[in-house]
Design a protein around this motif. Sequence first.
Motif, short mmCIF file in Angstrom:
data_model
loop_
_atom_site.label_atom_id
_atom_site.label_comp_id
_atom_site.label_asym_id
_atom_site.label_seq_id
_atom_site.Cartn_x
_atom_site.Cartn_y
_atom_site.Cartn_z
N LEU A 160 39.83 -37.01 -39.79
CA LEU A 160 38.49 -36.61 -39.42
C LEU A 160 37.76 -35.95 -40.59
CD1 LEU A 160 39.10 -35.24 -35.81
CD2 LEU A 160 38.03 -37.40 -36.47
N GLU A 161 38.51 -35.17 -41.38
CA GLU A 161 37.91 -34.56 -42.56
C GLU A 161 37.46 -35.64 -43.55
OE1 GLU A 161 40.70 -31.82 -44.17
OE2 GLU A 161 40.29 -30.25 -42.69
N GLN A 167 31.05 -39.89 -44.24
CA GLN A 167 29.77 -39.94 -43.55
C GLN A 167 28.73 -39.07 -44.25
OE1 GLN A 167 30.90 -38.81 -39.57
NE2 GLN A 167 31.22 -40.94 -38.92
N ASN A 168 29.17 -37.93 -44.77
CA ASN A 168 28.26 -37.07 -45.52
C ASN A 168 27.75 -37.79 -46.76
OD1 ASN A 168 28.42 -34.94 -43.72
ND2 ASN A 168 30.03 -33.88 -44.83
N ILE A 172 23.96 -38.87 -47.72
CA ILE A 172 23.32 -38.54 -49.00
C ILE A 172 22.69 -39.79 -49.61
CG2 ILE A 172 23.78 -37.81 -51.37
CD1 ILE A 172 25.93 -35.93 -50.26
N GLU A 173 23.47 -40.90 -49.59
CA GLU A 173 22.96 -42.15 -50.15
C GLU A 173 21.80 -42.68 -49.32
OE1 GLU A 173 26.35 -44.67 -50.24
OE2 GLU A 173 27.36 -43.57 -51.87
N LEU A 174 21.91 -42.55 -47.98
CA LEU A 174 20.83 -43.02 -47.12
C LEU A 174 19.55 -42.23 -47.35
CD1 LEU A 174 19.93 -44.86 -44.82
CD2 LEU A 174 20.77 -43.14 -43.20
N ASN A 175 19.69 -40.91 -47.49
CA ASN A 175 18.52 -40.08 -47.75
C ASN A 175 17.85 -40.45 -49.07
OD1 ASN A 175 18.68 -38.60 -45.40
ND2 ASN A 175 20.00 -37.03 -46.27
#
Length: 464
Positions: A160-161, A167-168, A172-175
């Motif tokens: 999960l980590e 996902q983080n 970041i890439e999506l933003n």
Amino acid sequence: MPQTDSHNDGLDPVEIATVSQTGEMASQPPPATLLLVDSDADTLALLAATLEQEGCRLLTAKGGEAALTVLDEEEIDLVMANARMPDMGGIDLLNRIEQGWPHCLRILLDSQSDMNAIVRAINEGHIYSFVGIPWKADELCQTLRQALAHQQSERERDRLEQLTQEQNQELIELNASLEKRVETRSQELEQLSAMLEAAYTELEHSHVTTTRVFSSLINLRLPSRLQTNAQVDALVRAFCEVHELEDELKHDLLMAAALYNLGRLSWNDHMLTTPSQRLFAEDQKAYQRYPEVGESLLMALDHLDGTARIVRHHRERWNGGGYPDQLEQQAIPFGARLLGLAVDYIELQRGMILPNKLPRQQALELLRKFSGRVYDPELCASFLKLCLEQAPDLGVIGESVLSLDSSKLQPGMVLAKDLYSEAGMLLLHEGKQLTRALIDKLLHFEEVEEIRYSLLIKKPGSDG
């Protein structure tokens, strides 16, 4: 140490035994792999017999060195080792395992209640648990189950980590991508705003210039492969000249050919690039509204009343099955009937109506097929004749040419325009005189590529 029957005296240094539990489905996670380590074969056999019902894959090793060999070759989840072995003590073994295989759980077995040994094992080997010898079967099994449950929990936490980190990073890439897209779209809107401002200024001098600007705005919004206005304009212009249409109708038609896409400016990128027959629900409704939207955008321009009427009705059908008003036959304005033919003909070839692009000849055949249902039969016949004889959509208007399917080619014919493959490769150049060998090669190429070409051929007696 616990004793077993003498038939276990021949136990190999490494023995692998897989224990399955009540025939689990193949889709279930593989059982945990447990390595039992002791210098005594009988003790190993007794340990295996005690734990065989726990659903683990059991491996055994006689001594510490043999255990390290197994660890080099196998993926081990948990090691259970005797503290007192002659070649290597259990504490030393677990310490080496902790250094080399830190994710492998470790349990120590000892026949003496030596607290110093236990403390050393915990500090140096970081063992999960300590079990006394002789052991109680139920306590040993419970310890094993707790250890494996703890390990699974740790692995799930690590997973999960890792997932959270991934996902983080994606966020970041999506933003970053979103910011770039917003910046790009803002620049496009600024360009559109500037062009609209220029269009309004130009409107004071010439509505024709204004129409061209609006047409360029439409092309700016569309991908290059979907920019159809130039070809539609060429078809409409050629038809007007051949049939000597009156000036007012010709003017309205040419303006409509430039502006019929105006209502699509409000579409999103998905709608712009999706064939109309693959649009559903709200997208389909929005598609069917674009002629009305185009008309409404032109209503404020009094000199384009006739153009607006053509734009509104160019999706009506001869049998009354079109939109927005379900007009039929002669109730559909002549200009709208002609524009609808030209638009469908080009958009069929661009893949904007059906899921696949149609070759030019197949598009013509489809128009002929729907003549009398979708299209005015008399007008459709005249339109098809124009396309076959003059091919204005291919940029050869005014030349003495014929558009022929490859199956109708004859030796001695002269090519009037370069022929390219779907991949952009030049197949035959303009002015080439066809021979039987060339025609046969072209037909064979079509069979291999599963495509049919239409060629522009100079009429007999024409120049060149």
